[in-house]
Scaffold this active site. Structure first.
Site, PDB file in Angstrom:
ATOM      1  N   CYS A   1       4.058   2.913  -7.319  1.00  0.00           N
ATOM      2  CA  CYS A   1       4.478   1.976  -6.366  1.00  0.00           C
ATOM      3  C   CYS A   1       5.977   2.289  -6.315  1.00  0.00           C
ATOM      4  O   CYS A   1       6.428   3.224  -5.833  1.00  0.00           O
ATOM      5  CB  CYS A   1       3.821   0.594  -6.221  1.00  0.00           C
ATOM      6  SG  CYS A   1       3.878  -0.269  -4.902  1.00  0.00           S
TER       7      CYS A   1
ATOM      8  N   HIS B   1      -2.011   0.715  -7.460  1.00  0.00           N
ATOM      9  CA  HIS B   1      -2.129   0.161  -8.836  1.00  0.00           C
ATOM     10  C   HIS B   1      -3.452  -0.022  -9.354  1.00  0.00           C
ATOM     11  O   HIS B   1      -4.656   0.081  -8.700  1.00  0.00           O
ATOM     12  CB  HIS B   1      -1.687  -1.299  -8.224  1.00  0.00           C
ATOM     13  CG  HIS B   1      -0.328  -1.592  -7.800  1.00  0.00           C
ATOM     14  ND1 HIS B   1       0.982  -1.490  -8.713  1.00  0.00           N
ATOM     15  CD2 HIS B   1       0.155  -1.914  -6.670  1.00  0.00           C
ATOM     16  CE1 HIS B   1       1.855  -1.590  -8.068  1.00  0.00           C
ATOM     17  NE2 HIS B   1       1.379  -1.903  -6.753  1.00  0.00           N
TER      18      HIS B   1
END
Length: 492
Positions: A329, A425
């Site tokens: 991310c 994630h």
């Protein structure tokens, strides 16, 4: 409602354990936290985001997480401002100068979510935030007694004996809070006890006598709690890195000020083949087999901090030695050539140079991606979620790291395969996915799926609570919710 005499007294863990214990009894249970402050978030099935702890509590209750379980989420992105998420969607920025006014208008949102959950469940287990003894914050409170009194929810107060002063913290809370608030408290729990609980009998009776509240149990230290995801980056300060053990590889991750969703690394921390080193500010990144850059709530400021620590030099040296780097991310964004913030979402508008390890560039934008995703990466299955702003493009995305089940591709890999990045994630949660990464580092044995480890920890915690708490009495107290809940827990 479980409130605490302070932060980190174990509220999140006890709510999760109680949810599992009640679910094991065949009850329909829902967790609820009116207001949370955390950069560790999870994506719900209804396309919103909530605090990671509430998602874990939903797992404990054997129900799907929804945005109603955490209607107000504050995600710090600077020392004096937080992103405000209401019912899973970004509503704006809440600044310290407007803190009380900003929170006061959120009670209706909180109560609406609570009422929806209550209509679905036999019991709603509510987690407070911080402490009701923070009387300077009481006027605009929606997280502790402000909510409890508005909703008519009886309160059990938790004290942490491990940090010391538990008698004073419990009795002192009674002394400083408003009498009408104190009347909502029906009793107390003593948490994190090490040793023989009988040694605390006199202290337990002293709390009952001085507070007028009954005790509902003394809970021993719960080692299984370390296997649950954490919601607060404060825990990282108490997780120092350890030296390499025989047969283990070392994976290092630098701790930036706005590190987010660092629970992505929990599967590695718990894996028997890995020594995970969370590198604090002021220390160099150690000699490691792999470096992972975690997510960030403010990527450009965290990237500047990383450079200020000299970690960029360590990362480039690591790469020159032919060792892999993975960015997740915000960490993925840092690995590229540049990060542009034309709207000033993270500070002054402009473009920041990245680490240049991937031939990609990122443009931040107000729209936030919130999505559950599953697919394959490096030949193995993954199951995770995306939660980010911005879009990353460039030549290295031709070698996408992940392919979703719907055919979409994400991430980038350098031509030599040493540097990778992805917006996913939870990428390392499944054992097969983790095995695929660790096999590249020469590790054979890999632990279980992270979800299975969490579930086993919740069962163990629930079993301990059944032995040490008067859960039948807590169920009886819960039936007072919505009625005149004040005063029923006081001793004669």
């Amino acid at each position: 409602m479980l409130q605490g005499t302070g932060s980190d007294v174990g509220k999140s863990v006890l709510v999760a354990g109680l949810c599992r214990a009640l679910a094991n009894r065949g009850l329909a249970v829902r967790p609820f936290k009116p207001q949370n402050m955390s950069n560790n978030a999870a994506v719900t099935a209804d396309g919103g985001e909530i605090g990671r702890a509430q998602a874990t509590q939903a797992i404990a209750a054997r129900t799907a997480p929804t945005t109603d379980m955490n209607p107000v989420l504050l995600k710090p992105q600077g020392d004096r401002s937080s992103q405000l998420v209401v019912h899973g969607k970004v509503r704006g920025i809440l600044r310290a100068s407007r803190w009380r006014e900003g929170r006061a208008g959120l009670m209706d949102d909180v109560l609406a979510s609570y009422r929806r959950l209550r209509a679905q469940a036999d019991i709603v287990v509510v987690e407070g935030a911080g402490s009701p003894a923070e009387i300077n914050l009481r006027a605009a409170d929606i997280a502790n007694m402000g909510f409890a009194r508005a909703a008519g929810v009886p309160v059990i107060l938790i004290g942490d004996i491990d940090r010391g002063g538990v008698i004073a913290s419990l009795v002192g809370t009674r002394a400083v809070i408003d009498p009408a608030d104190a009347a909502m408290i029906h009793g107390f729990l003593v948490n994190k006890f090490r040793g023989d609980p009988a040694l605390f009998d006199d202290g337990y009776r002293a709390i009952e006598a001085r507070s007028g509240w009954r005790g509902y149990g003394v809970i021993p230290w719960l080692p299984e709690a370390a296997r649950l995801p954490s919601e607060d980056a404060v825990i990282l300060e108490r997780r120092p890195g350890h030296g390499r053990q025989d047969g283990q590889v070392v994976i290092a991750c630098p701790i930036t000020p706005r590190i987010a969703n660092f629970d992505d690394l929990d599967p590695l921390r718990l894996d028997p083949g890995v020594t995970l080193v969370m590198v604090p500010p002021g220390e160099p990144i150690p000699d490691a087999d792999m470096i992972i850059l975690a997510g960030s709530k403010a990527t450009i400021p965290d990237l500047a901090f990383l450079r200020g620590q000299g970690w960029d030099i360590d990362i480039h040296a690591h790469r020159r030695r032919g060792r892999p780097v993975l960015g997740l991310c915000g960490g993925y964004q840092m690995l590229g050539r540049s990060i542009a913030d034309p709207d000033g979402l993270e500070g002054p508008a402009g473009i920041a140079p990245g680490l240049g390890l991937l031939d990609v560039a990122t443009i931040l934008s107000p729209a936030k991606t919130l999505e559950r995703v599953a697919g394959t990466a490096i030949g193995a299955r993954f199951d995770g979620y995306e939660i980010h702003i911005g879009e990353t493009t460039g030549p290295d995305t031709v070698r996408a790291l992940t392919t979703r089940d719907d055919g979409r591709r994400d991430g980038a890999v350098s031509p030599d395969g040493l540097v990778s990045g992805s917006y996913v994630h939870g990428l390392l949660g499944l054992a097969d996915q983790r095995r695929a990464w660790l096999s590249r580092l020469g590790v054979g044995a890999v632990g279980a799926d992270h979800g299975a480890s969490i579930d086993a920890a919740l069962d163990a915690i629930a079993e301990t609570l059944e032995r040490h708490l008067d859960i039948d009495a807590l169920i009886a107290v819960s039936k007072l919710a919505g009625s005149d809940a004040a005063g029923n827990g006081e001793r004669d």
